[in-house]
Design a protein around this motif. Structure first.
Motif, mmCIF file in Angstrom:
data_model
loop_
_atom_site.group_PDB
_atom_site.id
_atom_site.type_symbol
_atom_site.label_atom_id
_atom_site.label_comp_id
_atom_site.label_asym_id
_atom_site.label_seq_id
_atom_site.Cartn_x
_atom_site.Cartn_y
_atom_site.Cartn_z
ATOM 1 N N ARG A 68 0.802 -1.232 0.000
ATOM 2 C CA ARG A 68 0.000 0.000 0.000
ATOM 3 C C ARG A 68 0.833 1.280 0.000
ATOM 4 O O ARG A 68 0.521 2.234 -0.699
ATOM 5 C CB ARG A 68 -0.964 0.003 1.180
ATOM 6 C CG ARG A 68 -2.072 -1.034 1.037
ATOM 7 C CD ARG A 68 -2.960 -1.048 2.233
ATOM 8 N NE ARG A 68 -2.159 -1.514 3.375
ATOM 9 C CZ ARG A 68 -2.660 -1.806 4.555
ATOM 10 N NH1 ARG A 68 -3.933 -1.656 4.787
ATOM 11 N NH2 ARG A 68 -1.883 -2.234 5.520
ATOM 12 N N THR A 90 0.788 3.989 -3.043
ATOM 13 C CA THR A 90 0.422 5.394 -2.876
ATOM 14 C C THR A 90 1.513 6.300 -3.449
ATOM 15 O O THR A 90 1.215 7.270 -4.150
ATOM 16 C CB THR A 90 0.187 5.720 -1.388
ATOM 17 O OG1 THR A 90 -0.873 4.879 -0.914
ATOM 18 C CG2 THR A 90 -0.195 7.165 -1.187
ATOM 19 N N THR A 91 2.764 5.966 -3.174
ATOM 20 C CA THR A 91 3.887 6.744 -3.718
ATOM 21 C C THR A 91 3.861 6.714 -5.239
ATOM 22 O O THR A 91 3.984 7.752 -5.896
ATOM 23 C CB THR A 91 5.228 6.182 -3.209
ATOM 24 O OG1 THR A 91 5.234 6.263 -1.786
ATOM 25 C CG2 THR A 91 6.400 6.946 -3.779
ATOM 26 N N GLN A 94 1.344 6.044 -7.270
ATOM 27 C CA GLN A 94 0.162 6.727 -7.808
ATOM 28 C C GLN A 94 0.355 8.234 -7.817
ATOM 29 O O GLN A 94 -0.123 8.914 -8.719
ATOM 30 C CB GLN A 94 -1.081 6.354 -7.003
ATOM 31 C CG GLN A 94 -1.544 4.941 -7.273
ATOM 32 C CD GLN A 94 -2.672 4.515 -6.350
ATOM 33 O OE1 GLN A 94 -2.723 4.899 -5.183
ATOM 34 N NE2 GLN A 94 -3.572 3.700 -6.875
ATOM 35 N N ARG A 95 1.043 8.763 -6.834
ATOM 36 C CA ARG A 95 1.289 10.206 -6.779
ATOM 37 C C ARG A 95 2.371 10.641 -7.765
ATOM 38 O O ARG A 95 2.303 11.738 -8.313
ATOM 39 C CB ARG A 95 1.698 10.613 -5.369
ATOM 40 C CG ARG A 95 0.568 10.551 -4.386
ATOM 41 C CD ARG A 95 1.009 10.964 -3.013
ATOM 42 N NE ARG A 95 -0.090 10.852 -2.071
ATOM 43 C CZ ARG A 95 0.051 10.750 -0.776
ATOM 44 N NH1 ARG A 95 1.257 10.763 -0.239
ATOM 45 N NH2 ARG A 95 -0.999 10.653 0.004
ATOM 46 N N SER A 148 -8.554 1.925 -4.546
ATOM 47 C CA SER A 148 -9.274 2.279 -3.306
ATOM 48 C C SER A 148 -10.524 1.474 -3.110
ATOM 49 O O SER A 148 -11.023 0.812 -3.923
ATOM 50 C CB SER A 148 -9.604 3.757 -3.313
ATOM 51 O OG SER A 148 -10.247 4.144 -4.497
#
Length: 174
Positions: free
Chosen positions: A46, A50-51, A53-54, A174
């Protein structure tokens, strides 16, 4: 007196060894151990997701809805290496399947992540998308270029498992 002292030293040594063996035995029995447990631990991807995706300039794909028998084993995101996203799994038969994405030069990247697989010239329709079929001495792969990135589903798993992974890929985790 000197002879008696030598016998006491040997006796003390055996007593000390007995205490050490007893303590080690208690520690061994007290610690839980399961010889049937899988030594390969699943990774939690996760934070890296997140990293990625950003930071990634493309929609980062992750599998959704795979059974729990698919175990995530490796994850990485490297911006300096063509914004490369990697997510590795073991399938239910313990074969390796990886999702690889990058904005780097496609041919070079595909050769790297598939260990020199070659394009068969055949296409496969997976989840309404057209994927190229690649085969190699070590890994086979499904390859697709879209949204500014090359996506590769590759591994030692049979073609059906690669398709199963490709079908499960979605941009929103998500």
């Amino acid at each position: 007196m000197a002879g008696m002292r030598g016998k006491q030293t040997v006796r003390d040594m055996f007593l000390s060894m007995g205490v050490i063996v007893a303590v080690a035995g208690v520690i061994y029995i007290a610690n839980p151990h399961d010889e049937n447990a899988d030594p390969l631990k699943a990774v939690d991807y996760r934070v890296e997701l997140t990293t990625a995706q950003r930071a990634a300039p493309y929609p980062v794909l992750v599998p959704q809805g795979l059974p729990e028998s698919w175990k995530p084993t490796s994850v990485s995101y490297a911006r300096q290496d063509g914004n490369s996203w990697h997510l590795g799994f073991l399938d239910p038969d313990r074969e390796y399947v990886a999702v690889e994405q990058s904005t780097g030069p496609a041919q070079k990247y595909i050769a790297k992540v598939t260990h020199d697989a070659k394009d068969t010239g055949k296409n496969a329709s997976v989840g309404g998308e057209t994927w190229q079929r690649w085969e190699g001495p070590k890994y086979d792969a499904l390859v697709r270029t879209a949204d500014g990135a090359t996506t590769v589903v590759t591994g030692t798993a049979p073609y059906e498992r690669l398709v199963e992974m490709a079908e499960a890929l979605e941009a929103d985790a998500s």
